[in-house]
Enzyme design. Structure first.
Site, mmCIF file in Angstrom:
data_model
loop_
_atom_site.group_PDB
_atom_site.id
_atom_site.type_symbol
_atom_site.label_atom_id
_atom_site.label_comp_id
_atom_site.label_asym_id
_atom_site.label_seq_id
_atom_site.Cartn_x
_atom_site.Cartn_y
_atom_site.Cartn_z
ATOM 1 N N SER A 92 2.785 48.408 12.261
ATOM 2 C CA SER A 92 1.802 49.078 13.109
ATOM 3 C C SER A 92 0.456 49.284 12.412
ATOM 4 C CB SER A 92 2.355 50.424 13.580
ATOM 5 O OG SER A 92 2.736 51.214 12.471
ATOM 6 N N GLY A 148 1.627 45.922 5.300
ATOM 7 C CA GLY A 148 1.874 47.365 5.250
ATOM 8 C C GLY A 148 2.938 47.702 4.219
ATOM 9 N N LYS A 157 9.301 48.120 1.167
ATOM 10 C CA LYS A 157 8.919 47.472 2.411
ATOM 11 C C LYS A 157 10.180 47.094 3.178
ATOM 12 C CE LYS A 157 5.775 44.381 2.658
ATOM 13 N NZ LYS A 157 5.512 45.026 3.977
ATOM 14 N N GLY A 217 10.805 48.300 6.483
ATOM 15 C CA GLY A 217 11.124 49.210 7.583
ATOM 16 C C GLY A 217 11.147 48.460 8.922
ATOM 17 N N GLY A 218 10.283 47.450 9.019
ATOM 18 C CA GLY A 218 10.238 46.638 10.242
ATOM 19 C C GLY A 218 11.154 45.424 10.178
ATOM 20 N N GLU A 251 8.065 38.567 4.234
ATOM 21 C CA GLU A 251 6.909 39.245 3.617
ATOM 22 C C GLU A 251 6.867 38.965 2.115
ATOM 23 O OE1 GLU A 251 6.468 43.045 6.658
ATOM 24 O OE2 GLU A 251 7.738 43.236 4.915
ATOM 25 N N LYS A 255 2.313 57.476 3.146
ATOM 26 C CA LYS A 255 3.130 56.479 2.446
ATOM 27 C C LYS A 255 3.047 56.611 0.919
ATOM 28 C CE LYS A 255 4.091 54.383 6.394
ATOM 29 N NZ LYS A 255 3.611 53.080 6.759
HETATM 30 C C1 5RP Z 1 7.876 45.533 7.833
HETATM 31 C C2 5RP Z 1 7.196 46.314 6.782
HETATM 32 C C3 5RP Z 1 6.029 47.141 7.204
HETATM 33 O O1 5RP Z 1 4.912 46.681 6.536
HETATM 34 C C4 5RP Z 1 6.295 48.577 6.885
HETATM 35 O O2 5RP Z 1 7.498 48.958 7.549
HETATM 36 C C5 5RP Z 1 5.155 49.483 7.318
HETATM 37 O O3 5RP Z 1 5.047 49.508 8.690
HETATM 38 P P1 5RP Z 1 3.982 50.394 9.456
HETATM 39 O O4 5RP Z 1 2.635 49.872 9.091
HETATM 40 O O5 5RP Z 1 4.352 50.180 10.912
HETATM 41 O O6 5RP Z 1 4.190 51.835 9.054
HETATM 42 O O7 5RP Z 1 7.512 46.288 5.621
HETATM 43 O O8 5RP Z 1 8.990 44.873 7.327
#
Ligand code: 5RP
Length: 226
Positions: free
Chosen positions: A27, A81, A93, A95-96, A102, A120
């Site tokens: 995001s 991110g 990293k 979370g998504g 990545e 963060k």
């Molecule tokens: C996805 C990631 C994202 O970069 C991380 O989760 C941060 O996400 P956001 O900018 O939505 O907080 O590592 O795999």
């Protein structure tokens, strides 16, 4: 969230004509993509490598030309991110769920810029559960091996089904109380045969752009990354 927006947008200032750009996921990077779309409409010419199917779709929406990683020699700059950033710019990293692509894209990049809101920034990694990408074969055994490292290892779900990454693998979210030695933990996790990779990014970030609640943006440079 405004602090994600200002950090994400600022990173687009580092992109210049002719670059091959790695596009992260999440995001915060959303705002980088949206800003790059604006700059492209004003004449910026770039090619980009996406780190997820979600980012591919957004890049297309914003008019960013995509190329496969196989067609580039190197990536000039990747913007991504993070879920946590420690004082040495080690990261959690994934979370998504996009950690593997990545990390491959970051590895192929000359520079990695991390965009994040100030929530963060942490003194020590580990409050955020560490995502680990795991092959499906022998999953229960791999889960036991991860638990043996002293964490609560929880398979990620998507509704009532196991979450699948863009690569067709599972994610296990590993809650450690804290991660005092990220490099050691990174090695121990990746030594488990069923593990493909984990969300620790050690010595990879070259610049961290932080969006603050008061509306300011801080740019923090690392001395340690490659
Ligand atoms: C996805 C990631 C994202 O970069 C991380 O989760 C941060 O996400 P956001 O900018 O939505 O907080 O590592 O795999």
């Amino acid at each position: 969230m405004e602090s994600k927006k200002i950090a994400g947008e600022r990173a687009a200032d580092y992109v210049s004509d002719g670059m091959v750009v790695g596009l992260g996921t999440g995001s915060t990077v959303y705002w980088t993509l949206s800003r790059l779309g604006e700059k492209i409409r004003q004449g910026l010419s770039i090619r980009a490598v996406a780190t997820s199917i979600q980012t591919e779709a957004l890049a297309k929406k914003f008019g960013i030309a995509l190329i496969p990683l196989s067609e580039v020699e190197t990536i000039d700059l990747t913007i991504d991110g993070a879920d946590e950033v420690d004082p040495e710019w080690n990261l959690i990293k994934g979370g998504g769920g996009a950690l593997l692509r990545e990390k491959i894209v970051a590895d192929a990049s000359k520079r990695l810029i991390i965009v994040a809101d100030e929530s963060k920034l942490v003194h020590s990694l580990g409050k955020f559960p560490l995502p680990v990408e795991v092959v499906r074969f022998g999953f229960e055994w791999t889960l036991r091996r991860l638990s043996g490292l002293g964490c609560v290892a929880k398979p990620r779900q998507s509704g009532d089904k196991p979450y699948l990454t863009d690569n067709g693998n599972f994610i296990v979210d590993c809650s450690f109380e804290s991660i005092p030695r990220p490099r050691d933990l990174h090695r121990k996790i990746n030594d488990i045969p069923g593990v493909i990779d984990n969300g620790l990014f050690i010595d990879r970030a070259n610049l961290v752009i932080v969006g603050c609640l008061d509306g300011t943006v801080k740019e923090l440079s690392s001395r340690k990354a490659k």
